[in-house]
Design an enzyme around this catalytic site. Structure first.
Site, short mmCIF file in Angstrom:
data_model
loop_
_atom_site.label_atom_id
_atom_site.label_comp_id
_atom_site.label_asym_id
_atom_site.label_seq_id
_atom_site.Cartn_x
_atom_site.Cartn_y
_atom_site.Cartn_z
N GLY A 28 -3.56 14.58 -2.06
CA GLY A 28 -3.67 15.17 -3.39
C GLY A 28 -5.06 15.74 -3.64
O GLY A 28 -6.05 15.16 -3.21
N GLY A 74 4.27 16.85 5.21
CA GLY A 74 4.21 17.59 6.46
C GLY A 74 4.31 16.70 7.68
O GLY A 74 4.61 15.51 7.57
N GLU A 77 1.35 5.29 -14.17
CA GLU A 77 2.67 5.78 -13.75
C GLU A 77 3.38 4.76 -12.86
O GLU A 77 4.61 4.73 -12.80
CB GLU A 77 2.52 7.11 -13.02
N ASP A 107 -7.51 8.14 -7.55
CA ASP A 107 -7.00 6.80 -7.87
C ASP A 107 -8.02 5.68 -7.60
O ASP A 107 -7.83 4.55 -8.06
CB ASP A 107 -5.72 6.51 -7.08
O1 F6P Z 1 -3.86 11.41 -5.63
C1 F6P Z 1 -2.97 10.33 -5.88
C2 F6P Z 1 -2.11 10.68 -7.00
O2 F6P Z 1 -2.97 11.09 -8.00
C3 F6P Z 1 -1.19 9.57 -7.53
O3 F6P Z 1 -1.74 8.83 -8.56
C4 F6P Z 1 0.04 10.33 -7.93
O4 F6P Z 1 1.19 9.54 -7.90
C5 F6P Z 1 0.09 11.37 -6.89
O5 F6P Z 1 -1.24 11.72 -6.64
C6 F6P Z 1 0.93 12.53 -7.21
O6 F6P Z 1 0.73 13.52 -6.27
P1 F6P Z 1 1.70 14.73 -5.98
O7 F6P Z 1 2.43 15.05 -7.21
O8 F6P Z 1 0.77 15.81 -5.56
O9 F6P Z 1 2.56 14.29 -4.88
#
Ligand code: F6P
Length: 358
Positions: free
Chosen positions: A11, A75, A234, A139
């Protein structure tokens, strides 16, 4: 001239560009040629996606959010399943990446990534690619490092949102549930909730009873606190279960914790409270880095190229008590770092009477 690659995976995260720029600037001074690979480790495959990065190419990018090298969290290099399980990447993929790097004369990589990307890079190292890792996640859940860059900026976004939510919640005497990112760790929600004056903070690490939460809200009403702001991660369990769905491509996406909690409160006490919810989602990722994160990112970038130059391969740079140190990637990606009852912010929240569940 020694040639090394840099890439960002997983992310996106505010501060990544400042890490890249610092690696390029200092790396060039140390006599390296830097190649930027695009879309994380995927950029090493097939015809490869890369460009040479000189000092001029990274001018003016450090304050920008996102990553100029692009990124992907899926990927052929995916190696993490769930919270703690690592799977072996197809050997043909690893060999292809190694052969491609050899064909460019690239001897090693600085990999900017979270636990998934770093665990994958570790497997590539077994094919003879020199690897140094930089921890990257809003995170803040990577072990062996006090803090990851991007976390503080993400918390700022959530605090700003909570401030605004408080305003409207107070005007309307409503209950608001604000969902922050954090699949497996509640660091953003805890820090943002504490800084943003949330009355309840609900994290993936701790269970909570909805009836207890409603009692807490009733108690607030009785003491003339007519609005309540709840920060929820979440990845918090609502009514005993995580809220997620599988996408078409089989990915797990956490979604709906705030909405589900709102429905449950309405179902159990709908006549007593006027409840709304808001999901902050990727706004926490897409922000530009704040000043603390810009400095931290620059420190991480400089430390990473220096660690590479000292040939400490297989290491992840980390911040320990304010100092830049290293830890084996293998160790750092074994388990994620979660909030515990001993966490300072958790203790502070508890002593302030914030509802935290059990
Ligand atoms: O980078 C981690 C995070 O921020 C998590 O908290 C979240 O669940 C996730 O990325 C979501 O990432 P994506 O929607 O890009 O898969």
């Amino acid at each position: 001239m020694r040639k090394i690659g840099v890439l960002s995976g997983g992310g996106d995260c505010p501060g990544t560009n400042a890490v890249i720029a610092s690696i390029v600037k200092h790396g060039t001074r140390l006599g390296y040629e830097i190649v930027g690979f695009e879309r994380g480790l995927e950029g090493l495959l097939g015809d490869m996606s890369y460009r040479r990065l000189g000092v001029d190419d990274v001018k003016g990018i450090s304050w920008l959010g996102g990553t100029v090298l692009k990124t992907t969290s899926k990927g052929r290099f995916s190696s993490k399943v769930g919270k703690h399980k690592t799977i072996a990447i197809d050997p043909q993929i690893l060999q292809e990446a190694k052969d491609n790097l050899d064909s460019l004369g690239v001897e090693g990589l600085i990999v900017i990534g979270g636990d998934g990307t770093l665990a994958s890079a570790q497997q590539l190292m077994q094919y003879g690619v020199n690897i140094v890792g930089v921890p990257k996640t809003i995170d803040n859940d990577l072990g062996f490092t006090d803090v990851t860059f991007g976390f503080s900026s993400a918390v700022d976004v959530a605090v700003d949102a909570l401030d605004k939510i408080h305003t409207t919640a107070t005007s309307h005497e409503r209950t608001f549930i604000v969902e922050c990112m954090g699949r497996s760790a509640g660091w953003i929600t805890l820090s943002a909730g504490l800084a943003g004056g949330a009355n309840a903070i609900l994290l993936p690490e701790f269970n909570f009873s909805i009836d207890d939460l409603i009692d807490f809200m009733r108690h607030r009403l009785q003491s003339n606190n007519r609005s309540t702001v709840i920060a929820i991660a979440e990845g918090a369990k609502v009514n005993g279960s995580y809220q997620y769905e599988h996408t078409e491509s089989g990915e797990v996406q956490y979604t709906g914790a705030a909405e589900q909690l709102m429905r449950e409160i309405n179902r159990r006490a709908g006549n007593e409270f006027d409840v709304r919810h808001a999901v902050l989602g990727h706004t926490q990722r897409g922000t530009k880095p704040n000043s603390a994160d810009r400095i931290l990112s620059k420190r991480y970038g400089i430390a990473a190229i220096e660690v590479y130059d000292q040939a400490k391969f297989g290491s992840m740079v980390c911040a320990v008590n304010g100092e830049m140190k290293t830890v084996p990637i293998e160790k750092a990606t074994e388990r994620i770092k979660q909030v515990t009852r001993e966490t300072n912010e958790y203790y502070t929240a508890r002593q302030l009477g914030i509802f935290l569940g059990s």
